[in-house]
Design an enzyme around this catalytic site. Structure first.
Site, PDB file in Angstrom:
ATOM      1  CG  ASP A 290     -14.606  60.839  24.863  1.00 43.62           C
ATOM      2  OD1 ASP A 290     -13.816  61.912  25.337  1.00 43.62           O
ATOM      3  OD2 ASP A 290     -14.280  59.947  25.283  1.00 43.62           O
TER       4      ASP A 290
HETATM    5  C1  NOJ Z   1     -11.320  60.815  26.065  1.00 45.75           C
HETATM    6  C2  NOJ Z   1     -12.149  59.919  27.365  1.00 45.75           C
HETATM    7  O1  NOJ Z   1     -11.922  59.052  26.469  1.00 45.75           O
HETATM    8  C3  NOJ Z   1     -12.502  60.689  27.991  1.00 45.75           C
HETATM    9  O2  NOJ Z   1     -13.105  59.761  28.995  1.00 45.75           O
HETATM   10  C4  NOJ Z   1     -12.199  61.765  29.074  1.00 45.75           C
HETATM   11  O3  NOJ Z   1     -13.155  63.095  29.781  1.00 45.75           O
HETATM   12  C5  NOJ Z   1     -11.789  62.974  27.710  1.00 45.75           C
HETATM   13  N1  NOJ Z   1     -10.782  62.535  26.575  1.00 45.75           N
HETATM   14  C6  NOJ Z   1     -10.741  64.715  27.997  1.00 45.75           C
HETATM   15  O4  NOJ Z   1      -9.782  64.156  28.296  1.00 45.75           O
END
Ligand code: NOJ
Length: 874
Positions: A290
């Site tokens: 993430d």
């Molecule tokens: C953080 C989020 O938790 C995730 O779901 C997302 O895909 C990424 N940011 C990218 O935006």
């Protein structure tokens, strides 16, 4: 001794590599601990469904130089290119970089693209075909924009607590339903020719304390992110369950989450990545972090991480745990060559598996602006050119969105008020019925609650191409019918609401909502997670007021999960209650379809509606509980979340999991159970090959990794695989810790390349991913007759539950469902099978699945608490 390349937060790395935890001991001495599992399993190129993809990956990866392999694994930095995440390109072979883009319900930041109903909403349809078709349409829209990896679907959070801010992005707190939801959606996405990324792995169950910076920004003094502390049995029987299904469905990538699990960061937790995912499930795709969830260089590489996103240590530092540092780590041997090769192979196999070709179409949109021209490298404000082509990818998906939303709308109560038949006078009440004065995309990432609620907030969103508010569609229907209709769309206009609904012949339609989202946005005191379970905008008071004045009050709820209906749901004047979830752009037309009976409702609530917040037995941790250390969330309830908790504690919910009404009635009869006799369950034996490497090896001369030439254009804050000096690796690394030796920080076997034993609960080398293939042997066939005893055609969601019989088991667990269309007077057979996995428990001693001796019972019925048919399983 080898020198090490390690950029890490001191607090995180000991747990990741399995060294004794001393860090927290002054605070709590019973912190959960995650065992070390090494080495990181290398790919099985003959796993079913991956053979051709791995052959192509081998051909490609074998041509790559070390820095090119590193480029595949490392993002270029936050806002370095057009997508929310992109890795480096391979110019020598004309290979453009891979584009990772949110979201699970549409192309985030896109224009001329669609806004689909949320995952939780479609879960209510209990319709595999809809799961698939929605996934395929979402995949096709991403494909049309040039996306490589769709950052979805979601099964973490699964929904441990109803307040969890991102529950709506996923499917259901029931793992079986969630598993079907995420698997079918993934098949749809990948059949459209893009890679799906199942997220967030794992136990990412709340927004509070998911990131240190975010929490410190809110005044909390913590030094590590929340640790979700889970025992092995609960992990297998609940949180891991849907990820098993999505791995079995062939998902190309999995995103590890922000939180720690048993005090080891999910993106460097070797038990989670090397152990559960790659060894036990035999996952053949790649693990992506993430955004800013990576906290170390070598430690995360040997723990099983394959791609870091967005590539920089923290947004826009210009530094990376990988990039240059990964190049150096391979050169100095702290990351073995086979590990970087395995990363590259996994990434490229996922790429080829979904039918992508080396000559990829261009990315035709930009995440950071809708302007046609702008900087291609947004963070550096460099490279002015055309960046948005405004390509229309909707392809008529509005019709599907309307169908999904209507088929996912749950009728919770109906005292004969519905369906509407040319009502004389409709009195429509509530901001949730109308448009937002700010426009449908007026708040960034939908981080407010204005007008009708059709999606939650955060990265799991998309821009609405249009949003049909309920009042829009109701007005047209009323005009067609000759119905008088008036609406008060201001929740504070109490006297206007009172006057309106007090008039003779009024049918009041009260629209209310409750919102939540991702933790970086706080709205009205809800920091991602909901602060309570009441309706927003004074909704409960409005309903009580309207229903005290109008004896035909119909309530429509748009929400991110359950709300408390306790004060008003059983009022005789509340004649119907509908949950319409988060329906996406066709909100208005889909609710009219249900209200007027053009679609006979059949959806079922994918979570429990409790009378009190406390009834759920779990809650978000809102205050740190470990001094300035990582907050500790102990999942002491085990597998008992949602209906399993209510059933175990004998708490009567207002509406139970699986409940929903129709405009017709159904009867259940003739349950028949037939036993089958598959071969016995065999723990998988044998071992892998030795770790393979691909290509011509690599040079250890730093001069070969200098930036390509003097004319090379260096982009500010951009992450590269190159070194900027060949005089010293320490200098090139920019890592203050450079020089630690491998023995100081690498756990035993971390760089072992010898053949490894296969996991007994895992697949064979040429088996299908998802675990021991014997878990899918069919043990029983179950059939029942379902008769439509009413006057109109309708779908019935037939549900099968099993009691596993042990004292630690929930009274019943969902193990089958089907949505069947039945004409009035007709009888249709429900037909399903129970596989070994459905009847097994995780045995912590043997580290495998077992069918216990406890007597087992199968139940069939229309909800988790209405199970008229039952039979014992011999
Ligand atoms: C953080 C989020 O938790 C995730 O779901 C997302 O895909 C990424 N940011 C990218 O935006």
């Amino acid at each position: 001794m080898r020198s090490a390349v390690l950029v890490t937060l001191a607090a995180t790395y000991s747990s990741a590599v399995g060294l004794p935890e001393t860090y927290h001991l002054d605070r709590r001495d019973d912190l959960a601990h995650s065992p070390p599992v090494y080495p990181s399993p290398w790919m099985s190129p003959n796993a079913i469904g991956w053979e051709e993809a791995y052959q192509k990956a081998k051909d490609f990866v074998s041509q790559l130089h070390l820095d090119e392999k590193v480029n595949l694994t490392t993002g270029v930095g936050w806002q370095g290119e057009q997508c929310v995440g992109q890795v480096g390109s391979i110019p020598r072979l004309g290979f453009r970089s891979l584009c990772m883009q949110d979201s699970p319900l549409g192309v985030r930041f896109g224009d001329y693209s669609s806004a689909f109903p949320s995952g939780q909403t479609v879960a209510a349809s209990f319709d595999r075909d809809l799961f698939y078709r929605r996934g395929q349409a979402i995949g096709a829209e991403h494909k049309g924009k040039g996306v490589t990896v769709v950052l979805g679907p979601v099964a973490g959070p699964i929904g441990r607590t109803p307040e969890g801010g991102r529950n709506w992005e996923g499917f259901s707190p029931d793992p079986w339903l969630s598993g079907i939801g995420i698997a079918e959606t993934t098949k749809g996405i990948q059949d459209a020719g893009v890679i799906a990324c199942a997220k967030h792995y794992i136990a990412n169950e709340q927004e509070h304390f998911r990131q240190v910076g975010e929490s410190v920004g809110r005044g909390f003094n913590i030094s590590g992110t929340l640790s979700s502390n889970i025992d092995d049995k609960t992990m297998h029987e609940l949180y891991l369950w849907p990820f098993v299904d999505v791995v079995k469905a062939g998902v190309g990538s999995i995103m590890c989450s922000y939180n720690q699990v048993n005090n080891s960061y999910a993106c460097q937790n070797s038990k989670l990545l090397n152990g559960l995912l790659k060894s036990e499930l035999g996952f053949q795709g790649f693990v992506m972090s993430d955004w800013q969830a990576q906290h170390s260089g070598v430690a995360s590489a040997v723990a099983g991480l394959d791609m870091t996103m967005p590539g920089d240590t923290e947004f826009n530092t210009g530094l990376s745990y990988w990039g240059t540092n990964l190049t150096l780590a391979v050169i100095n041997g702290t990351v073995p060559e086979y590990r970087i090769d395995d990363m590259a192979m996994r990434i490229m196999a996922a790429f080829f598996k979904v039918g992508l070709e080396l000559d990829q179409p261009e990315i035709n949109f930009d995440s950071w602006t809708l302007d046609t021209y702008g900087p291609i490298h947004y963070a550096a404000n460099e490279g002015f050119q055309q960046i948005n082509w405004h390509v229309d990818v909707q392809n008529g998906h509005g019709a599907l969105i309307r169908e999904v939303a209507a088929k996912s709308t749950v009728l919770l109560k109906n005292e004969g008020a519905l369906p509407l038949k040319k009502p004389k006078f409709l009195a429509v009440v509530g901001e949730d019925a109308g448009p937002s004065a700010l426009g449908p995309n007026g708040c960034a990432d939908r981080g407010c609650d204005e007008g009708t609620l059709a999606m939650g907030w955060g990265s799991g969103t998309a821009n609405f191409p249009y949003l049909i508010a309920p009042i829009d569609a109701l007005n047209f229907q009323a005009a067609d019918d000759g119905t008088r209709i008036e609406a008060v769309l201001n929740n504070s206009a109490t006297s206007q609401i009172t006057d309106l609904v007090s008039q003779a012949d009024a049918t009041a339609l009260v629209f209310v909502n409750a919102d939540s989202g991702e933790g970086y946005i706080e709205y009205d005191g809800n920091a991602g997670d909901r602060k309570n379970l009441t309706l927003w905008g004074n909704g409960d008071e409005i309903i009580k007021n309207v229903s005290s004045l109008c004896n035909n009050t119909i309530v429509i709820i748009h929400s991110v999960g359950p709300t408390l209906l306790t004060d008003w749901y059983d009022s005789p004047n509340v004649t119907a209650i509908i949950w319409a979830g988060l329906p996406g752009q066709e909100s208005g037309r889909s609710i009219v379809d249900v209200l007027y009976g053009k679609v006979n409702p059949a959806a079922r609530t994918p979570f429990t509606w409790g009378a009190k917040r406390e009834d759920y037995g779990t809650d978000v941790l809102y205050e740190p509980n470990n001094g300035d250390g990582a907050p500790q969330q102990d999942f002491t309830e085990g597998v008992f979340i949602d209906y399993r908790h209510f059933d175990k504690k004998n708490i009567t919910p207002i509406y139970e999991f699986g409940f929903g009404l129709s405009y017709t009635t159904f009867e259940y009869s003739d349950l028949a159970v037939e036993k089958k006799y598959p071969t016995a369950y065999n723990p998988t034996a044998g071992e892998t090959a030795e770790a393979p490497t691909f290509g011509a090896g690599f040079s250890t001369d730093l001069n070969d990794y200098l930036f390509p030439s003097d004319s090379f254009r260096y982009i500010w804050q951009y992450i590269y695989p190159y070194v900027n000096t060949s005089s010293s690796a320490a200098e090139a690394s920019q890592d203050p810790h450079y020089g630690q030796t491998a023995d100081e920080f690498l756990p035993s076997k971390a760089i072992d390349a010898a053949a490894q034993p296969l996991h007994p609960a895992g697949p064979t080398l040429d088996g299908e991913s998802g675990g021991n293939n014997g878990l899918w042997d069919e043990l029983y066939t179950v059939t029942a007759q379902i008769t439509n005893t009413g006057d109109v055609a309708g779908d019935e969601v037939v549900q099968l539950y099993v009691s596993l019989g042990g004292s630690d088991d929930p009274p019943v667990v969902l193990r089958g469902f089907d949505r069947i269309h039945i004409e009035p007077g007709q009888s249709v057979q429900f037909n399903t099978t129970l596989v070994r996995r459905d009847l097994s428990n995780w045995d912590t001693a043997s580290q495998n699945w077992v069918i216990t001796d406890h007597p087992k019972t199968v139940y069939v019925g229309p909800s988790s608490r209405k199970l008229p048919l039952s039979a014992s399983l011999s």
